[in-house]
Write an enzyme that holds these catalytic residues in place. Structure first.
Site, PDB file in Angstrom:
ATOM      1  N   GLN B  71       0.835  -1.215   0.000  1.00  0.00           N
ATOM      2  CA  GLN B  71       0.000   0.000   0.000  1.00  0.00           C
ATOM      3  C   GLN B  71       0.864   1.257   0.000  1.00  0.00           C
ATOM      4  O   GLN B  71       0.580   2.234  -0.670  1.00  0.00           O
ATOM      5  CB  GLN B  71      -0.880   0.042   1.257  1.00  0.00           C
ATOM      6  N   ARG B  74       2.442   2.567  -3.138  1.00  0.00           N
ATOM      7  CA  ARG B  74       1.518   3.130  -4.124  1.00  0.00           C
ATOM      8  C   ARG B  74       1.541   4.660  -4.120  1.00  0.00           C
ATOM      9  O   ARG B  74       1.039   5.285  -5.051  1.00  0.00           O
ATOM     10  CB  ARG B  74       0.080   2.615  -3.894  1.00  0.00           C
ATOM     11  N   GLN B  82      13.572  -0.682  -0.419  1.00  0.00           N
ATOM     12  CA  GLN B  82      12.940  -1.690   0.425  1.00  0.00           C
ATOM     13  C   GLN B  82      13.801  -2.937   0.488  1.00  0.00           C
ATOM     14  O   GLN B  82      14.472  -3.294  -0.477  1.00  0.00           O
ATOM     15  CB  GLN B  82      11.562  -2.040  -0.176  1.00  0.00           C
ATOM     16  N   SER B  84      14.871  -6.427  -0.005  1.00  0.00           N
ATOM     17  CA  SER B  84      14.536  -7.293  -1.121  1.00  0.00           C
ATOM     18  C   SER B  84      14.316  -8.716  -0.639  1.00  0.00           C
ATOM     19  O   SER B  84      15.095  -9.229   0.168  1.00  0.00           O
ATOM     20  CB  SER B  84      15.686  -7.263  -2.118  1.00  0.00           C
ATOM     21  N   ARG B  86      14.471 -10.919  -2.860  1.00  0.00           N
ATOM     22  CA  ARG B  86      15.313 -11.643  -3.815  1.00  0.00           C
ATOM     23  C   ARG B  86      16.736 -11.760  -3.280  1.00  0.00           C
ATOM     24  O   ARG B  86      17.386 -12.771  -3.483  1.00  0.00           O
ATOM     25  CB  ARG B  86      15.400 -10.908  -5.158  1.00  0.00           C
ATOM     26  N   ARG B 150      10.596 -17.137  -1.983  1.00  0.00           N
ATOM     27  CA  ARG B 150       9.752 -16.110  -1.349  1.00  0.00           C
ATOM     28  C   ARG B 150       8.287 -16.190  -1.789  1.00  0.00           C
ATOM     29  O   ARG B 150       7.422 -15.567  -1.174  1.00  0.00           O
ATOM     30  CB  ARG B 150      10.283 -14.720  -1.676  1.00  0.00           C
ATOM     31  N   ARG B 177      -4.403   8.230   4.973  1.00  0.00           N
ATOM     32  CA  ARG B 177      -4.003   7.101   5.798  1.00  0.00           C
ATOM     33  C   ARG B 177      -4.298   7.311   7.279  1.00  0.00           C
ATOM     34  O   ARG B 177      -4.220   6.357   8.059  1.00  0.00           O
ATOM     35  CB  ARG B 177      -2.510   6.817   5.605  1.00  0.00           C
TER      36      ARG B 177
END
Lengths: 232, 232, 232, 232
Positions: B71, B74, B82, B84, B86, B150, B177
């Protein structure tokens, strides 16, 4: 799903207005497709990418994982409306549908290709998904709102979204996501996007390519070998 | 974590430049805090929000769910980096750390408050998470790459990110929010953000409020009742 | 000049995808125009403006002043390609055109309505423009490049541009630029834009209105009186 | 004028969060300047530019031409507040200032270097500016509002603005505006910006360079010869 009509001429018009003293409406009506193609090629070569923004494409993207959608929405110069896990109940193809065909696990989650080689993993993955699916239903039946029940849904749970991107950003996003080092699922989304653009304009689809095709070298730490690494 | 120094005067300077013929450096040095406050109040009231963009705040946001981060990202007029899924292995506080303290389930996943009331749900949720955690380790040990393993991680899995937002966008995002109808986790993130802004400037923190405080009415389908619904 | 095809249904589709489990292609084909209209009305009322971004409009805007274009390009969520004063020679309708019709001062510069009431001002304004026009030609003949010669061109010199804006930003820009307190020239540009949108969709054109129509009050320092001032 | 404190470590933190499982606050406090420098170099080389967005710089830019400001505000990922020609009266250094020192023509308008070589042009340019200045005062004295009187002001009329840009966009804008083919005035603005960044961080200032330094080739139609043209 839909796109700016007559996209090559739209880009070319955007370019021509900067260097011509004619009326815009005259420019547009006089502009021939083959001239437009030549103009767009030159623009691109000179790095004048703004006119490419006059053209947008909208795609309906279905049944991708939440991992993939999370990467996709990181492209900020784009518009997304995505299936909500707050306002829809996961696991029903169509709320209130009369169909009573059972929905299979495969209809609800992404199965990564790397899982396919290990039958034991596939079995465990299915068991895990089935457990989660029952738990999700259990939560809802206890009165937990969908917005909290979704906390248990795995990244592989299907989502859908409508994405609108202008062509300049489509070129940029494709340069990253068509790279062999991009994650397989988002790469397949952009391969599909490229096919859809090809249906509209084979000429434009060629601008959607991995970054190494543009720069002539690879800047990934682990290269796929398609292009040489840049000497620093 | 960090922010534009002296933020109220920075916003006020941005406003003053439009209506003054003085040198910018003179304007800035002459501008007193209390004048700046009055100027910022008037700007806000007149809807001139551009000067608020001259100030940015950066926050480290830790151990939120992937639902919440999805969210958060967005908001497109913001910068995020952020953790990861991966490139990091989930479930280890610190790769290569010498610590052999066991990491508990509670350290790795968000537990929605609505689950807390149902002990049976909590038990099932834990079992599900433990199963998933073992499956994740199993996948990695079979050679499945982290980027595919993941796919089984639930939305509730912790993530962390660094977010930079200018103050105009912070006001906009907060208006959505901090609404009582916003999802509880992202609302708590913005309540925390408001506290951090308060530590820097109690004056500025007051501009972070739900949309109904700004417009005077509620436009949600299901209102919390704080403000009357708008008659159409 | 051109726009996303079938814009009302495109917006409605963007909305529906968030709350439905159907296939996007099925949603789109089943969506009727009158349903789409109802859905778009509800979206707008609830402040869900993202789906409006799936629709873009492109306009050719001709013979406005540089003052007006400078304001216009401040809308950052839009794409502009503008006639360059570096690469075109000012004062020639069409470079290399065979026409030898003399170009009048009125064909090259904006005449603000407030000048019209004062014949003495009109005379002086014309003399000033003629002087500038001769000086511009003089500069070019001395070998001064067009990019420097343009420094003498007044704000009133005509320019043209192609602008693409998504419908959400068109609503936002119109809320500011259709206000009676907006500067007359840019207000007339947005009045023309509203007419063009009306030709495509009378329904959508109604969303293009001054901000006071949306909020119910006026936040300008000097109000035109159309709506009451907000009590603070 | 001001900037994100400790910018190199701020960028490095933004990078580290994606690949580490440590607490963000721990990462930040442990991060040493020399490590941060190495990390930022690697990021840049790999084309991971998002972390550079966590750092913003704000500049007060004074007495540039309106031609230059019109180009500047075309960078959309930036925040500008500019001296208004609607709300300020042109030609007065400071409204209501007690100073009665006469303001010279040179204090109000940009004089392009290419004009300097031609004494006859300089004389005509001055005469033109003086005529315009008198006409402007004349218009105001007849009751024409400043927002219309400004239509006669030339592009060379001084303006000032406050600009905030994140470092990623500063790198991008510099790659275009530090090119030898960029227009001389905006190039000088970015040369000045580079100097100010150097005062904060010599290391970061090196990332502000013309595009050919990044790609290794020139894509301009008329090259300055610094780098070879790209073979197509």
């Amino acid at each position: 799903m839909f796109h700016t009509p007559d996209p090559v001429r739209a880009i070319a018009l955007g370019a021509r207005v900067s260097v011509s003293n004619k009326l815009i409406s005259d420019m547009y009506s006089e502009l021939k497709e083959d001239e437009a193609i030549e103009l767009v090629k030159r623009l691109y070569k000179m790095g004048h990418h703004t006119p490419f923004e006059h053209v947008s494409f909208t795609f309906g993207i279905e049944n991708i994982s939440r991992s993939c959608s999370h990467q996709l929405v990181r492209h900020r110069i784009a518009s997304f409306t995505q299936k909500s896990q707050r306002y829809t109940r996961f696991g029903t193809r169509s709320l209130g549908s009369s169909s009573d065909k059972r929905i299979e696990i495969e209809d609800l989650y992404v199965f990564p290709p790397s899982f396919q080689k290990h039958p034991s993993i596939l079995t465990k993955y299915r068991d895990y998904l089935e457990l989660g699916r029952r738990l999700y239903e259990d939560l809802l039946s206890k009165g937990i709102p969908a917005e909290d029940a979704r906390y248990i849904l795995p990244n592989s749970a299907h989502t859908s979204l409508v994405m609108t991107m202008n062509f300049r950003e489509l070129m940029h996003a494709s340069s990253l996501r068509l790279c062999q080092r991009a994650q397989w699922e988002i790469r397949s989304v952009f391969e599909e996007i490229k096919k859809r653009v090809f249906e509209v304009s084979p000429f434009l689809s060629e601008f959607l390519c991995p970054k190494c095709e543009i720069t002539g070298y690879c800047n990934e730490e682990k290269s796929c070998g398609r292009k040489p690494k840049k000497e620093s």
